[in-house]
Design a protein around this motif. Structure first.
Motif, short mmCIF file in Angstrom:
data_model
loop_
_atom_site.label_atom_id
_atom_site.label_comp_id
_atom_site.label_asym_id
_atom_site.label_seq_id
_atom_site.Cartn_x
_atom_site.Cartn_y
_atom_site.Cartn_z
N PRO A 41 0.86 -1.15 0.10
CA PRO A 41 0.05 0.04 -0.16
C PRO A 41 0.69 1.12 0.02
O PRO A 41 0.53 2.18 -0.82
CB PRO A 41 -0.95 -0.09 1.30
CG PRO A 41 -0.74 -1.65 1.54
CD PRO A 41 0.27 -2.10 0.98
N ALA A 42 1.89 1.37 0.77
CA ALA A 42 2.78 2.42 0.89
C ALA A 42 3.35 2.71 -0.56
O ALA A 42 4.02 3.97 -0.54
CB ALA A 42 3.85 2.36 2.03
N LEU A 43 3.51 2.03 -1.43
CA LEU A 43 4.27 2.24 -2.55
C LEU A 43 3.25 2.51 -3.74
O LEU A 43 3.90 2.25 -4.91
CB LEU A 43 5.17 1.18 -2.93
CG LEU A 43 6.44 0.93 -1.97
CD1 LEU A 43 7.40 -0.22 -2.36
CD2 LEU A 43 7.41 2.25 -2.35
N ARG A 44 1.88 2.41 -3.69
CA ARG A 44 1.19 2.61 -4.69
C ARG A 44 1.23 4.16 -5.42
O ARG A 44 1.76 5.01 -4.52
CB ARG A 44 -0.36 2.33 -4.06
CG ARG A 44 -0.76 0.76 -3.80
CD ARG A 44 -2.11 0.88 -3.41
NE ARG A 44 -2.24 -0.61 -3.10
CZ ARG A 44 -3.33 -0.80 -2.34
NH1 ARG A 44 -4.40 -0.17 -1.95
NH2 ARG A 44 -3.69 -2.28 -2.06
N PRO A 45 1.04 4.15 -6.41
CA PRO A 45 1.27 5.59 -7.21
C PRO A 45 0.70 6.73 -6.83
O PRO A 45 1.24 7.70 -6.96
CB PRO A 45 0.68 5.33 -8.80
CG PRO A 45 0.47 3.80 -8.91
CD PRO A 45 0.50 3.34 -7.50
N ILE A 67 8.62 9.62 -3.95
CA ILE A 67 9.89 9.90 -3.27
C ILE A 67 11.14 8.91 -4.22
O ILE A 67 11.91 9.28 -4.53
CB ILE A 67 9.81 9.59 -1.68
CG1 ILE A 67 9.28 10.77 -1.05
CG2 ILE A 67 11.51 9.75 -1.25
CD1 ILE A 67 8.94 10.46 0.46
N VAL A 68 10.48 7.71 -4.03
CA VAL A 68 11.18 6.64 -4.95
C VAL A 68 11.50 6.97 -6.27
O VAL A 68 12.47 6.98 -6.91
CB VAL A 68 10.57 5.13 -4.74
CG1 VAL A 68 11.22 4.38 -5.67
CG2 VAL A 68 10.69 4.81 -3.21
N MET A 121 5.79 19.81 -10.83
CA MET A 121 4.84 20.94 -11.04
C MET A 121 3.47 20.28 -10.94
O MET A 121 2.48 21.23 -11.28
CB MET A 121 5.13 21.57 -12.40
CG MET A 121 6.37 22.12 -12.76
SD MET A 121 6.87 23.41 -11.39
CE MET A 121 8.56 23.50 -11.89
N GLY A 122 3.38 19.10 -10.57
CA GLY A 122 1.98 18.47 -10.48
C GLY A 122 1.30 18.65 -9.10
O GLY A 122 1.97 19.34 -8.22
N PRO A 123 0.02 18.32 -9.10
CA PRO A 123 -0.82 18.89 -7.75
C PRO A 123 -0.28 18.12 -6.50
O PRO A 123 -0.45 18.72 -5.50
CB PRO A 123 -2.14 18.49 -8.43
CG PRO A 123 -2.09 17.61 -9.22
CD PRO A 123 -0.85 17.65 -10.10
N LYS A 124 0.43 17.01 -6.68
CA LYS A 124 0.74 16.33 -5.55
C LYS A 124 1.76 17.05 -4.81
O LYS A 124 1.80 17.21 -3.57
CB LYS A 124 1.24 14.77 -5.92
CG LYS A 124 1.53 13.87 -4.96
CD LYS A 124 0.28 13.51 -3.85
CE LYS A 124 0.76 12.42 -2.95
NZ LYS A 124 -0.54 12.03 -2.23
N LEU A 125 2.92 17.39 -5.52
CA LEU A 125 4.01 18.07 -5.02
C LEU A 125 3.72 19.49 -4.79
O LEU A 125 4.29 20.14 -3.73
CB LEU A 125 5.17 17.69 -5.71
CG LEU A 125 6.33 16.51 -5.44
CD1 LEU A 125 5.29 15.16 -5.61
CD2 LEU A 125 7.58 16.69 -5.89
N GLN A 126 2.99 20.18 -5.71
CA GLN A 126 2.55 21.46 -5.34
C GLN A 126 1.79 21.76 -4.17
O GLN A 126 1.57 22.91 -3.63
CB GLN A 126 1.77 22.10 -6.57
CG GLN A 126 2.57 22.35 -7.86
CD GLN A 126 4.06 23.46 -7.48
OE1 GLN A 126 3.35 24.43 -7.15
NE2 GLN A 126 5.06 23.09 -7.65
N LEU A 175 6.87 17.84 1.12
CA LEU A 175 7.14 16.54 0.06
C LEU A 175 8.18 16.98 -0.89
O LEU A 175 8.82 16.27 -1.49
CB LEU A 175 5.72 16.21 -0.34
CG LEU A 175 5.90 14.91 -1.31
CD1 LEU A 175 6.60 13.76 -0.79
CD2 LEU A 175 4.20 14.74 -1.94
N GLN A 176 7.93 18.41 -1.41
CA GLN A 176 8.77 18.83 -2.33
C GLN A 176 10.26 18.65 -1.85
O GLN A 176 11.15 18.33 -2.81
CB GLN A 176 8.30 20.22 -2.77
CG GLN A 176 7.23 20.39 -3.51
CD GLN A 176 7.07 21.82 -4.11
OE1 GLN A 176 7.79 22.58 -4.53
NE2 GLN A 176 5.72 22.38 -3.91
N PHE A 177 10.65 19.04 -0.79
CA PHE A 177 12.02 18.87 -0.24
C PHE A 177 12.43 17.44 -0.13
O PHE A 177 13.59 17.33 -0.33
CB PHE A 177 11.96 19.84 1.01
CG PHE A 177 12.39 21.19 0.83
CD1 PHE A 177 13.57 21.69 0.35
CD2 PHE A 177 11.05 22.43 1.12
CE1 PHE A 177 13.53 23.20 0.03
CE2 PHE A 177 11.31 23.63 0.96
CZ PHE A 177 12.41 24.11 0.46
#
Length: 364
Positions: A80-84, A91-92, A332-337, A342-344
Motif C-alpha cells: 500500500p505505501a508504494l502505490r502511485p 519519493i522513490v 509541477m503537478g498537484p501532488k507535490l505542489q 514533500l517537495q523538499f
C-alpha cells in the motif's frame, strides 16, 4: 507504439548515421591511425582469460540486477505505501529519476565527449567543433518532436475508438451514479468520473505510455553501447569495478523505468516485453562484444565515431526525459505542489540519485 512515429524515429536515427558516413571516411587517416597505435600499450591489466571470466560473471549478474530493479515498482500495488498515489512512490520515483538524469550527464555524455575528442581521430573536424554536445542538443529537440507526434497519433487513435463505441443510455448512467462510489471506482475505473475528468485521465494515460516508450528507447541504445564496450575490453582493471557498478546502475535505472511502466497501466504482455528488452540489452551488448572481440576495436576511428554519436543521442534523450517528462511533471503537478515538505523530500531524493551516479562515474 503507433507505427508511424516509430518509423519516423528509426528513419531519423538511420539518417543521422548515414549523414555521418563522410565524416567516418574522413576519420580513417594514416596520421590518426599512427596516433591511435601509439596509445595501445600492453600493461599488467591486459589479461584475456581473467577478462573473459569477469564478462561471463557480469552477464548473469547484470541481468538479474536489471530484472530486480525494473520489477520492483511493478509489484508496488501489493504494498500500500508504494502505490502511485502515495508519497513514498513519489519519493522513490524522484530518486530513480535522479539516477536517470545522472546517467545522462555523468556517464553517457562524458563517454561521447571522450570518444569524439579522442586523439585517435583527426583534429579536423572532430576537435574543432563540439559534435557530442551538438548531437545531444539535436537529440533532445528530436525527442520533443517524436514525443509530440506520438502523443498526437495516440490521441487520434483513442478518439477514433471512442467515436465508434456505443453511447451509454441515460438509465445506465443513472444506475452508475446510484452505486457506492468507492466500490464502483474499483470495478469500473473511470465510470464515475466527469466527462472532462475522464478525458484528462485518458490524455494523461497516453502521455505516460509515450514517456515509457521514448525513455526505454534511450536506455536501450546506451545499454547496448556500454555492453559492447565491456564485451570487447580485455582490461581486468576496468572490468572488475565496472561489473559491480553496472549492477547498481541497471538496478536503479530500472526502478525509474519500472515506475513509469506502472503509471502507464500496460497489460501483462506489454509489461513483460518492456522488462525483457530493458533487462537483456546490456547482457546482449556484452555477448556481442565477446563475439566481435577479434574484429571490434574500441579505439578504431569508425568505432569511436559511431559509439560517440550513439552516446550523444542517448544523452540528449535521457536529459529531456529526466528533466521534462519525469522531474518537471511531478514537481509541477498537484501532488507535490500541495506539500512543500514533500517537495523538499523529493528534491533530496533526486540529489541522492544524482549523487550516487556521480560517485559511480569513477568506475563506470
Amino acid at each position: 507504439m503507433p507505427s508511424s512515429p516509430r518509423a519516423l524515429a528509426l528513419v531519423s536515427l538511420a539518417l543521422l548515421i548515414c549523414c555521418s558516413s563522410p565524416l567516418l571516411a574522413h576519420a580513417q587517416t594514416p596520421a590518426a591511425h599512427d596516433v591511435c597505435a601509439g596509445l595501445a600499450t600492453d600493461d599488467a591489466c591486459h589479461n584475456v582469460p581473467e577478462a573473459l571470466r569477469l564478462k561471463l560473471i557480469g552477464i548473469p549478474t547484470i541481468l538479474v540486477s536489471s530484472v530486480i530493479g525494473v520489477c520492483l515498482p511493478l509489484f508496488a500495488k501489493s504494498v500500500p505505501a508504494l502505490r502511485p498515489n502515495r508519497n513514498l512512490f513519489y519519493i522513490v520515483k524522484a530518486f530513480a529519476s535522479g539516477v536517470i538524469l545522472g546517467t545522462g550527464y555523468m556517464h553517457v555524455l562524458p563517454d561521447s565527449l571522450a570518444s569524439l575528442g579522442s586523439p585517435c581521430l583527426p583534429e579536423k573536424p572532430w576537435r574543432q567543433f563540439p559534435f557530442a554536445t551538438f548531437v545531444a542538443m539535436l537529440a533532445a529537440v528530436f525527442t520533443l518532436m517524436v514525443h509530440s507526434l506520438m502523443l498526437t497519433f495516440y490521441n487520434r487513435k483513442k478518439k477514433g475508438h471512442d467515436a465508434g463505441a456505443p453511447t451509454p443510455s441515460s438509465a445506465a448512467v443513472g444506475n452508475l451514479e446510484s452505486t457506492e462510489p468507492e466500490a464502483d471506482w474499483h470495478s469500473h475505473g473511470m465510470a464515475l468520473a466527469k466527462p472532462g475528468d475522464a478525458e484528462a485521465g485518458k490524455m494523461q494515460l497516453g502521455r505516460n505510455r509515450v514517456v515509457v516508450q521514448v525513455l526505454e528507447m534511450g536506455i536501450v541504445v546506451h545499454s547496448v553501447v556500454i555492453g559492447l564496450g565491456m564485451g570487447a575490453s580485455q582490461s581486468v582493471c576496468t572490468l572488475r569495478p565496472l561489473v559491480a557498478a553496472m549492477c547498481f546502475h541497471q538496478m536503479f535505472e530500472g526502478m525509474g523505468l519500472g515506475g513509469c511502466i506502472l503509471q502507464a497501466e500496460y497489460g501483462t504482455k506489454m509489461k513483460a516485453g518492456l522488462v525483457f528488452f530493458f533487462s537483456t540489452t546490456t547482457p546482449f551488448g556484452i555477448a556481442l562484444g565477446l563475439a566481435l572481440t577479434k574484429v571490434y576495436q574500441d579505439n578504431s576511428p569508425t568505432a569511436l565515431i559511431v559509439v560517440g554519436l550513439l552516446n550523444a543521442v542517448s544523452a540528449g534523450l535521457l536529459h529531456y526525459m529526466a528533466l521534462v517528462e519525469l522531474l518537471a511533471t511531478d514537481f509541477m503537478g498537484p501532488k507535490l505542489q500541495g506539500s512543500v515538505r514533500l517537495q523538499f523530500i523529493c528534491l533530496t531524493a533526486v540529489l541522492l540519485g544524482v549523487g550516487g551516479m556521480s560517485v559511480m562515474a569513477k568506475w563506470a
